[in-house]
Design an enzyme around this catalytic site. Structure first.
Site: not given
Ligand code: OMP
Length: 264
Positions: A94
């Site tokens: 990010k």
């Molecule tokens: P889980 O919730 O474990 O599936 O993880 C979600 C992943 O996506 C993590 O690495 C978060 O940092 C990332 N993420 C989000 O959860 N929400 C967002 O809005 C954006 C991201 C991202 O940019 O990947």
């Protein structure tokens, strides 16, 4: 080959829109895996070896690596090397800063680590992200409407009768092509996903928020209507079990998602 084409190719080859998030946490490692960075490398290796035929991408969130300092950077490098070339590698840092700083971030992600894609924070404006787009065969994902509750603090505010996330999308689509530019839209924002998908017809959307965060995959796919998309799942797959035979559960969970995420 441009990453945009590479992504379409691997989605077709592996018949999968699924991206697994390699976001390791020491306390969640399964039995039989050492609780240190060597253990995490073994953990990542087992996951990659056993899921690489069922995914189009892996996303590595830098936070889970940086927390270990120099060992973490070593782990990041070694994990990237384990991912087959044909699979898309997404650096989730990010990033976004003044031009010269972003240029250094872009070199780190694309030249040093060899990632295909980066996640970018648009708050500092178009010029702050331009250095990433100068690597014009890469695909960058700009945060539009994130999956966390705080998305309402700024992204969903209205300015001049438009949502802030809409302004982000307009500004970036005015400046960059669909081959270079995608957006991050959390699966927890169904209404926003729908309005974004109507405007951004051809660009890839990277969608996290499925699994642990509770997004509704069937609903997102219904709204999406087979447009370019990557669905990310991290914890719900990689921490599917704490038992010694955890990899069997990881495969089971991967196939559960992949079966819903086939290319039509
Ligand atoms: P889980 O919730 O474990 O599936 O993880 C979600 C992943 O996506 C993590 O690495 C978060 O940092 C990332 N993420 C989000 O959860 N929400 C967002 O809005 C954006 C991201 C991202 O940019 O990947």
């Amino acid at each position: 080959m441009k990453v945009f084409e590479k992504l379409l190719e691997i989605q077709k080859k592996n018949n999968s829109l699924l991206c697994i998030g390699l976001d390791p946490q020491l306390e969640k490692l399964p039995e039989g895996i050492q609780r240190n960075t060597f253990g995490i490398l073994e953990f990542n290796k087992l996951i990659i070896e056993n899921t690489k035929k069922f995914v189009c991408a892996y996303k590595l969130n830098f936070a889970f690596y940086e927390q270990f300092g120099s060992e973490g950077f070593d782990l990041l490098e070694k994990t990237v090397e384990l991912i087959p070339n044909e699979i898309v590698k997404i650096a989730d840092g990010k990033r976004g800063d003044i031009g010269s700083t972003s240029q250094a971030y872009a070199k780190s992600i694309f030249q040093h680590f060899g990632f295909d894609c980066a996640t970018l924070n648009p708050l500092m404006g178009v010029d702050s992200l331009t250095p990433f787009f100068e690597f014009d065969d890469k695909l960058n994902f700009v945060l539009a409407c994130t999956s966390n509750p705080g998305a309402s603090d700024f992204q969903k505010l209205r300015i001049d009768n438009r949502f802030f996330y809409e302004l982000i999308i307009e500004k970036f689509t005015d400046n960059f092509t669909k081959e270079q530019l995608g957006f991050v839209v959390g699966a927890t924002n169904e209404l926003e996903f729908q309005s974004i998908r109507e405007k951004v017809v051809d660009n890839f959307l990277l969608v996290p928020g499925i699994g642990t965060q509770g997004g509704n995959l069937a609903r997102i796919l219904e709204i999406n209507r087979n447009r370019n998309i990557i669905i990310n799942v991290s914890r719900d797959i990689i921490f599917a079990s704490k038992e010694k035979n955890f990899i069997e559960k990881v495969i089971e969970k991967t196939l559960y998602y992949r079966n819903q995420l086939q290319v039509v």
